[in-house]
Design a protein around this motif. Structure first.
Motif, mmCIF file in Angstrom:
data_model
loop_
_atom_site.group_PDB
_atom_site.id
_atom_site.type_symbol
_atom_site.label_atom_id
_atom_site.label_comp_id
_atom_site.label_asym_id
_atom_site.label_seq_id
_atom_site.Cartn_x
_atom_site.Cartn_y
_atom_site.Cartn_z
ATOM 1 N N GLU A 1 0.600 14.813 -8.276
ATOM 2 C CA GLU A 1 0.522 15.018 -7.442
ATOM 3 C C GLU A 1 1.282 15.572 -6.990
ATOM 4 O O GLU A 1 1.172 16.527 -5.839
ATOM 5 N N ASP A 2 2.367 16.137 -7.650
ATOM 6 C CA ASP A 2 2.980 17.277 -7.251
ATOM 7 C C ASP A 2 3.237 18.193 -7.346
ATOM 8 O O ASP A 2 3.488 18.712 -6.569
ATOM 9 N N LEU A 3 1.772 18.639 -8.083
ATOM 10 C CA LEU A 3 0.739 19.919 -8.359
ATOM 11 C C LEU A 3 0.140 20.474 -6.725
ATOM 12 O O LEU A 3 0.662 21.416 -6.171
ATOM 13 N N LYS A 4 -0.779 19.209 -6.517
ATOM 14 C CA LYS A 4 -1.190 19.338 -5.233
ATOM 15 C C LYS A 4 -0.344 19.882 -4.373
ATOM 16 O O LYS A 4 -0.851 20.208 -3.521
ATOM 17 N N ALA A 5 0.790 18.500 -4.532
ATOM 18 C CA ALA A 5 1.364 18.842 -3.290
ATOM 19 C C ALA A 5 2.248 20.595 -2.745
ATOM 20 O O ALA A 5 2.264 20.606 -2.071
ATOM 21 N N VAL B 1 -0.837 13.830 -24.491
ATOM 22 C CA VAL B 1 -1.431 14.745 -23.674
ATOM 23 C C VAL B 1 -2.765 14.450 -23.549
ATOM 24 O O VAL B 1 -3.502 14.460 -22.262
ATOM 25 N N SER B 2 -4.018 13.821 -24.588
ATOM 26 C CA SER B 2 -4.573 13.410 -23.854
ATOM 27 C C SER B 2 -4.510 12.590 -22.496
ATOM 28 O O SER B 2 -5.782 13.021 -21.513
ATOM 29 N N ALA B 3 -3.829 11.293 -22.500
ATOM 30 C CA ALA B 3 -4.407 10.834 -21.309
ATOM 31 C C ALA B 3 -3.070 11.403 -20.002
ATOM 32 O O ALA B 3 -4.067 11.403 -19.582
ATOM 33 N N TRP B 4 -2.469 12.362 -19.984
ATOM 34 C CA TRP B 4 -1.877 13.197 -18.596
ATOM 35 C C TRP B 4 -3.178 13.603 -18.279
ATOM 36 O O TRP B 4 -3.598 14.039 -17.236
ATOM 37 N N LEU B 5 -4.040 14.964 -19.462
ATOM 38 C CA LEU B 5 -5.142 15.705 -19.026
ATOM 39 C C LEU B 5 -6.255 14.373 -18.099
ATOM 40 O O LEU B 5 -6.620 15.194 -17.293
ATOM 41 N N ASP B 6 -6.570 13.753 -18.698
ATOM 42 C CA ASP B 6 -7.731 12.514 -18.094
ATOM 43 C C ASP B 6 -6.273 12.271 -16.351
ATOM 44 O O ASP B 6 -7.082 12.279 -15.731
ATOM 45 N N SER B 7 -5.501 12.324 -16.463
ATOM 46 C CA SER B 7 -4.746 12.261 -14.799
ATOM 47 C C SER B 7 -4.930 13.192 -14.490
ATOM 48 O O SER B 7 -4.576 13.145 -12.932
ATOM 49 N N VAL B 8 -4.820 14.385 -14.813
ATOM 50 C CA VAL B 8 -4.725 15.933 -14.163
ATOM 51 C C VAL B 8 -6.408 15.455 -13.264
ATOM 52 O O VAL B 8 -6.806 16.499 -12.496
ATOM 53 N N ARG B 9 -7.256 15.679 -14.532
ATOM 54 C CA ARG B 9 -8.441 15.537 -14.438
ATOM 55 C C ARG B 9 -8.973 14.650 -13.338
ATOM 56 O O ARG B 9 -9.692 15.138 -11.652
#
Ligand SMILES: [Mg+2]
Length: 162
Positions: free
Chosen positions: A17-21, A47-55
């Motif tokens: 969300e921060d990145l998108k903002a 890391v894998s879970a984080w990548l999923d959330s970014v995706r």
């Protein structure tokens, strides 16, 4: 030129969300000491879970590593990401290839990595956003120790400024 735009402890601390903002639509990811430790074939915890959330947030990602293809390819495959090996960071050629591959402008991209003299400097030369993460594990070679020593000096001034 050597200051990151942002600093965090681990990639997993970065919220999509921060990145998108910030208008970021694409991430250029370093591997070694960013997503896992040097030469480790398994991504670090979370890391894998984080990548999923970014995706899931719609942000696209690419791996840009200075390491060789035999190291980069299998790791990128585990993550399900395209990659550029021997990226020659801080030279901007690899960054330009990432922008082209993702079809994005430089101001829509963000490099995430653990080294000032490759990841941050390259991102700044290229003109994208940059997030410096703390290296997951200290390196043992003399050359790396020297680089980390210089980074500490830069980060001292960075923190003073911030
Ligand atoms: Mg690295």
């Amino acid at each position: 030129m050597l200051f990151p735009k942002q600093m965090v402890h681990r990639v997993t601390d970065i919220s999509p969300e921060d990145l998108k903002a910030k208008g970021i639509k694409g991430l250029i990811l370093d591997i070694d000491n960013t997503l896992t430790t040097h030469d480790n074939p398994i991504p670090s915890d979370g890391v894998s879970a984080w990548l999923d959330s970014v995706r899931a947030s719609g942000i696209q990602m690419l791996v840009l590593s200075n390491n060789h293809a035999p190291r980069v390819e299998p790791f990128a495959k585990i993550l399900g990401l395209d990659f550029i090996a021997e990226g020659k960071k801080p030279l901007t050629g690899g960054f330009k290839r990432c922008a082209k591959a993702l079809g994005m402008n430089r101001d829509e991209l963000c490099i995430i990595g653990d080294q000032i003299f490759t990841d941050v400097l390259g991102g700044n030369l290229f003109g994208c956003h940059s997030i410096l993460v703390e290296p997951i594990q200290p390196e043992s070679t003399a050359f790396f120790k020297f680089k980390r020593f210089l980074e500490k000096i830069i980060l001292f001034f960075y923190r003073k400024r911030a």
